[in-house]
Design a protein around this motif. Structure first.
Motif, short mmCIF file in Angstrom:
data_model
loop_
_atom_site.label_atom_id
_atom_site.label_comp_id
_atom_site.label_asym_id
_atom_site.label_seq_id
_atom_site.Cartn_x
_atom_site.Cartn_y
_atom_site.Cartn_z
N PHE A 1 29.44 52.28 35.70
CA PHE A 1 28.26 52.56 36.52
C PHE A 1 28.38 51.91 37.90
O PHE A 1 28.10 52.55 38.93
CB PHE A 1 27.02 52.05 35.77
CG PHE A 1 25.84 51.73 36.62
CD1 PHE A 1 25.10 52.73 37.22
CD2 PHE A 1 25.43 50.41 36.80
CE1 PHE A 1 23.99 52.43 38.00
CE2 PHE A 1 24.33 50.10 37.57
CZ PHE A 1 23.61 51.12 38.18
N LEU A 2 28.82 50.66 37.95
CA LEU A 2 28.97 49.97 39.23
C LEU A 2 30.10 50.59 40.06
O LEU A 2 29.96 50.76 41.28
CB LEU A 2 29.26 48.48 39.00
CG LEU A 2 28.14 47.67 38.33
CD1 LEU A 2 28.59 46.23 38.12
CD2 LEU A 2 26.87 47.72 39.16
N ALA B 1 15.79 47.80 50.26
CA ALA B 1 16.98 47.01 50.58
C ALA B 1 17.99 47.80 51.39
O ALA B 1 18.72 47.24 52.21
CB ALA B 1 17.62 46.50 49.29
N LEU B 2 18.03 49.11 51.16
CA LEU B 2 19.06 49.95 51.78
C LEU B 2 18.66 50.45 53.17
O LEU B 2 19.46 50.38 54.11
CB LEU B 2 19.35 51.15 50.87
CG LEU B 2 20.36 52.18 51.37
CD1 LEU B 2 21.75 51.54 51.48
CD2 LEU B 2 20.41 53.39 50.45
N SER C 1 22.36 45.74 54.38
CA SER C 1 22.06 46.90 53.53
C SER C 1 22.99 46.99 52.33
O SER C 1 22.54 47.24 51.20
CB SER C 1 22.14 48.20 54.34
OG SER C 1 21.09 48.29 55.27
N PHE C 2 24.28 46.81 52.55
CA PHE C 2 25.22 46.96 51.43
C PHE C 2 25.04 45.88 50.37
O PHE C 2 24.85 46.21 49.20
CB PHE C 2 26.66 46.97 51.93
CG PHE C 2 27.66 47.08 50.82
CD1 PHE C 2 27.91 48.31 50.21
CD2 PHE C 2 28.33 45.96 50.34
CE1 PHE C 2 28.82 48.42 49.16
CE2 PHE C 2 29.23 46.06 49.30
CZ PHE C 2 29.47 47.29 48.71
N PHE D 1 23.02 44.54 45.02
CA PHE D 1 22.33 43.60 44.12
C PHE D 1 21.19 44.32 43.39
O PHE D 1 20.99 44.12 42.18
CB PHE D 1 21.78 42.42 44.91
CG PHE D 1 20.96 41.46 44.08
CD1 PHE D 1 21.58 40.60 43.20
CD2 PHE D 1 19.58 41.45 44.18
CE1 PHE D 1 20.82 39.72 42.42
CE2 PHE D 1 18.82 40.58 43.41
CZ PHE D 1 19.45 39.71 42.53
N CYS D 2 20.46 45.18 44.11
CA CYS D 2 19.35 45.92 43.49
C CYS D 2 19.87 46.89 42.43
O CYS D 2 19.27 47.02 41.35
CB CYS D 2 18.56 46.67 44.54
SG CYS D 2 17.56 45.62 45.61
#
Length: 256
Positions: free
Chosen positions: A115-116, A216-217, A140-141, A146-147
């Motif tokens: 998934f990651l 966050a993005l 942003s990255f 992290f989110c």
């Protein structure tokens, strides 16, 4: 667990991830590249429909609207793959689990690592567009990663249960695929969260993680979700995870 044991298990997990990819794409000329091409193709379809054709933008700023669509896709596509792949991970590795002293637990982390990786791969074209559109900040990255990592952990509570149930009931993958459709349309990915839809969105367990991810993005994005609405889902999913480990482990081993 000692640090040596941790890194040893991590090395074994990475070997299992590589093995799972090899089995998934056995006989394929492009191998893992197919996954990247599939995700890029889906993104291109949404680009044509929602950016170039301007469907549903309704006169609004097309870049602003499409940035929201892309951020939603970057959140949802890997998460959906995780839910579907994670459901069948124990079933697909049944014979190896029987012969291995590792037990089923380590196999449940295979789809999480995938998934990651899928998120990182899928993020490349999306980050390029968002960077061009001026929607990315300096953090942003790392913040969005992290989110999405936390969202994956949240989903793992449910995925652990579904993977065990899939062993007991033989195959629930059609039901899970149907579930993903309800979850997708219950999220404001291709529409805005307002009006009646906005009231319904709070009943989706991934609404708060999506809004947190977007905040966050995307530069200047204001979340429409509050943590208090998400808290019951967090408690329920955590309870499902604890009960599945406590009540279903032995049952699963008996059905392998």
């Amino acid at each position: 667990m000692t640090s040596f044991a941790f890194f040893r298990n991590l090395r074994i997990l990475l070997v299992l991830v590589r093995r799972d990819y090899a089995l998934q794409y056995a006989g394929s000329a492009l191998g893992l590249t197919w996954m990247f091409l599939q995700n890029v193709s889906l993104i291109l379809i949404y680009t044509v429909v929602f950016y170039f054709l301007g469907i549903r933008s309704q006169g609004e700023n097309s870049i602003e609207y499409f940035s929201n669509v892309l951020s939603g896709l970057l959140f949802w596509i890997p998460l959906q793959e995780y839910l579907i792949r994670g459901t069948g991970i124990l079933t697909d590795n049944r014979q190896l689990i029987k012969r291995s002293p590792l037990g089923p637990e380590i196999f449940l982390w295979i789809p999480f690592v995938q998934f990651l990786l899928h998120w990182l791969i899928t993020s490349i074209p999306i980050f390029l567009f968002l960077g061009w559109a001026g929607k990315l900040g300096i953090w942003s990255f790392p913040l969005s990663f992290f989110c999405i990592f936390c969202a994956g952990l949240f989903l793992s509570f449910l995925q652990n249960y579904l993977a065990r149930v899939n062993i007991i009931l033989r195959d629930i993958s059609p039901l899970v695929r149907l579930l993903t459709q309800f979850l997708f349309w219950g999220l404001p990915i291709v529409y805005e969260s307002k009006g009646t839809l906005g009231k319904l969105n709070v009943w989706n367990p991934f609404f708060f993680p999506l809004e947190l991810f977007r905040s966050a993005l995307l530069v200047g994005y204001e979340s429409k979700a509050v943590f208090i609405d998400f808290l019951p889902f967090l408690i329920i999913f955590l309870g499902i995870f604890i009960l599945s480990r406590a009540k279903l482990n032995q049952v699963v081993l008996d059905h392998l």
